[in-house]
Design a protein around this motif. Structure first.
Motif, short mmCIF file in Angstrom:
data_model
loop_
_atom_site.label_atom_id
_atom_site.label_comp_id
_atom_site.label_asym_id
_atom_site.label_seq_id
_atom_site.Cartn_x
_atom_site.Cartn_y
_atom_site.Cartn_z
N CYS A 71 0.85 -1.18 0.00
CA CYS A 71 0.00 0.00 0.00
C CYS A 71 0.89 1.23 0.00
N MET A 72 0.31 2.38 -0.34
CA MET A 72 1.07 3.63 -0.43
C MET A 72 0.27 4.76 0.20
N ILE A 73 0.99 5.83 0.55
CA ILE A 73 0.39 7.08 1.02
C ILE A 73 1.40 8.19 0.77
N ILE A 74 0.93 9.41 0.59
CA ILE A 74 1.80 10.57 0.52
C ILE A 74 1.54 11.40 1.76
N ASP A 75 2.59 11.66 2.54
CA ASP A 75 2.43 12.28 3.84
C ASP A 75 2.41 13.81 3.73
N PRO A 76 2.17 14.52 4.84
CA PRO A 76 2.08 15.98 4.79
C PRO A 76 3.35 16.68 4.29
N GLU A 77 4.49 16.01 4.36
CA GLU A 77 5.72 16.57 3.82
C GLU A 77 5.96 16.17 2.37
N GLU A 78 4.91 15.59 1.75
CA GLU A 78 4.93 15.16 0.35
C GLU A 78 5.95 14.06 0.10
N ARG A 79 6.21 13.25 1.12
CA ARG A 79 7.01 12.04 0.93
C ARG A 79 6.09 10.89 0.55
N LEU A 80 6.54 10.08 -0.41
CA LEU A 80 5.82 8.87 -0.79
C LEU A 80 6.24 7.73 0.13
N TRP A 81 5.25 7.01 0.64
CA TRP A 81 5.49 5.82 1.45
C TRP A 81 5.02 4.59 0.67
N LEU A 82 5.84 3.56 0.68
CA LEU A 82 5.45 2.24 0.21
C LEU A 82 5.59 1.29 1.39
N LEU A 83 4.51 0.60 1.76
CA LEU A 83 4.52 -0.35 2.87
C LEU A 83 4.11 -1.71 2.35
N TRP A 84 4.80 -2.77 2.80
CA TRP A 84 4.50 -4.11 2.33
C TRP A 84 5.17 -5.15 3.23
N PRO A 85 4.70 -6.42 3.18
CA PRO A 85 5.36 -7.48 3.93
C PRO A 85 6.23 -8.35 3.01
N THR A 86 7.35 -8.78 3.54
CA THR A 86 8.13 -9.86 2.93
C THR A 86 7.76 -11.15 3.66
N ILE A 87 7.38 -12.17 2.90
CA ILE A 87 6.95 -13.43 3.48
C ILE A 87 8.17 -14.34 3.63
N GLN A 88 8.54 -14.64 4.87
CA GLN A 88 9.84 -15.26 5.12
C GLN A 88 9.86 -16.78 4.97
N ALA A 89 8.71 -17.43 5.20
CA ALA A 89 8.70 -18.90 5.16
C ALA A 89 7.50 -19.41 4.36
N ASN A 90 7.08 -18.62 3.36
CA ASN A 90 5.98 -18.99 2.47
C ASN A 90 4.67 -19.24 3.21
N LEU A 91 4.52 -18.63 4.37
CA LEU A 91 3.28 -18.63 5.14
C LEU A 91 2.98 -17.19 5.52
#
Length: 412
Positions: A109-129
């Motif tokens: 998911c993404m958001i642009i914060d009040p300082e106009e920075r782009l955020w990308l947030l996500w999970p890395t799946i470590q053991a295929n679960l």
């Protein structure tokens, strides 16, 4: 006085005529519906799913999704993105946004914060679960170039550490949700299982990940909705300093309430709509917070909005309307709708369908919605066509739809 001469308008009559004309013209403009849609790229056999869309400060649209030969079971899954520059009629070729070699990266998911920075947030799946998810995020101040991915300034792990006595919070909230059914053997077993899970430090600290847009409050506080497939409930990651430090809400415990999406009422109350992974009746699940996301009310079924166990998004438009994009049925993902509320979710008088097919024709799900600077709404969603008219498998992609409020309200 010449009786054949036309009688001149008085100033008042002329003013009334002008005002009436403007009102009629304005009504005609407001009544005009607008809707367009296109695929970000041609359908393909690769798995493309879980998109999110934002509008950049320069007017560009930026979308992300995860792509690979599977989901958590495949190790080639990465986060891709594409850009539609302001004024362009086409999307760019996909580019890599995040890739952990040898591990699947999903549910971005993404958001642009009040300082106009782009955020990308996500999970890395470590053991295929899903239970092994490790939350990450990146930020960028250089993401409006016409070609290629953002230039990332920072990448960090979002470590989840719960406040207070988390096992007791889980147990208390599970019993509150169960109500009179708490004395049944099935509910007792459920409460015991999730309490034991919560008592294990590793289990309660990993396996949390994102789905929908975060919410940024007027004072700059950012709420990131997290959920766990292991616990099958949700909580909120909170930062008051744009990621320098993080705290976490109490758990939002119900019968399979995951993937929270937020809107804020005029009185400050924050409402979370969640996917229903629990038993029937299948409804959008709801909880509220009156303290800026730190504690949450008992989870309840929405009285109107259905959910088949599929992702949804809730948003508040600039004029105060709420919009919800969701699969509006209790079974299946072949119908994708957008509904609008004028009273902060109390009623939903108008609904239009972005997709409405037969159950064997396709799946249209995991929507993401924003309002652009012109007041148009943009939705991206997973677009899976199972078979064509000849029964042949077709493929998967991400679709983008843009429409105005009048398009939705034509159903009202």
């Amino acid at each position: 006085m010449d009786s054949n001469k036309p009688h001149p308008f008085s100033v008042r009559q002329l003013l009334n005529l002008v005002l009436c004309t403007l009102v009629l013209l304005n009504c005609s403009v407001q009544a005009e519906e607008f809707y367009e849609a296109e695929l970000l790229f041609p359908l393909e056999s690769w798995h493309n799913h879980g998109s999110c869309i934002v509008q950049c400060p320069n007017g560009d649209l930026l979308a992300c999704w995860f792509h690979g030969s599977g989901e958590r079971q495949a190790d080639d899954v990465e986060i891709l993105g594409a850009r539609k520059t302001s004024g362009s009629s086409t999307w760019s070729k996909p580019f890599s946004m995040a890739d952990t070699p040898g591990f699947p990266d999903t549910n971005c998911c993404m958001i642009i914060d009040p300082e106009e920075r782009l955020w990308l947030l996500w999970p890395t799946i470590q053991a295929n679960l899903w239970e092994s998810a490790l939350m990450k995020y990146k930020t960028s101040t250089n993401y409006t170039q016409p070609d290629g991915p953002p230039a990332w300034d920072l990448m960090s792990v979002l470590h989840v550490k719960h406040p207070g006595d988390f096992p007791e919070q889980v147990r208390t909230k599970a019993l509150e949700y169960a109500g009179k059914a708490r004395e049944t053997e099935l509910v007792k077993a459920w409460v015991n299982i999730i309490t034991r899970q919560a008592e294990d430090k590793l289990t309660r600290r990993i396996g949390w990940f994102t789905r929908a847009h975060p919410l940024i409050l007027d004072d700059g506080r950012m709420l990131v909705g997290l959920y766990s497939d292991g616990f099958s409930f949700s909580l909120v990651a909170i930062t008051d300093d744009l990621g320098k430090t993080w705290t976490f809400s109490e758990p939002i415990v119900g019968g399979g309430n995951i993937q929270p999406s937020f809107a804020q009422k005029n009185d400050g109350t924050i409402v979370a709509y969640m996917r229903d992974n629990g038993p029937p009746p299948k409804r959008v699940l709801v909880s509220e917070s009156s303290d800026r996301g730190e504690t949450w009310s008992k989870v309840t079924d929405h009285p109107v909005l259905n959910n088949p166990g599929s992702g949804l998004e809730l948003m508040r438009a600039r004029n105060g309307d709420w919009l919800c994009v969701y699969n509006d049925m209790t079974d299946g993902r072949h119908s994708l709708a957008v509904s609008i509320s004028h009273d902060e979710g109390e009623t939903w008088p108008a609904t239009r369908h972005l997709e409405l097919r037969q159950s064997d024709e396709g799946s249209f799900h995991y929507p993401s919605i924003i309002e652009d600077e012109d007041g148009h709404f943009h939705v991206t969603y997973s677009y899976f066509i199972h078979t064509d008219q000849y029964g042949e498998k077709v493929g998967k992609g991400i679709k983008h739809a843009v429409f105005n409020r009048e398009w939705i309200l034509s159903d009202e």
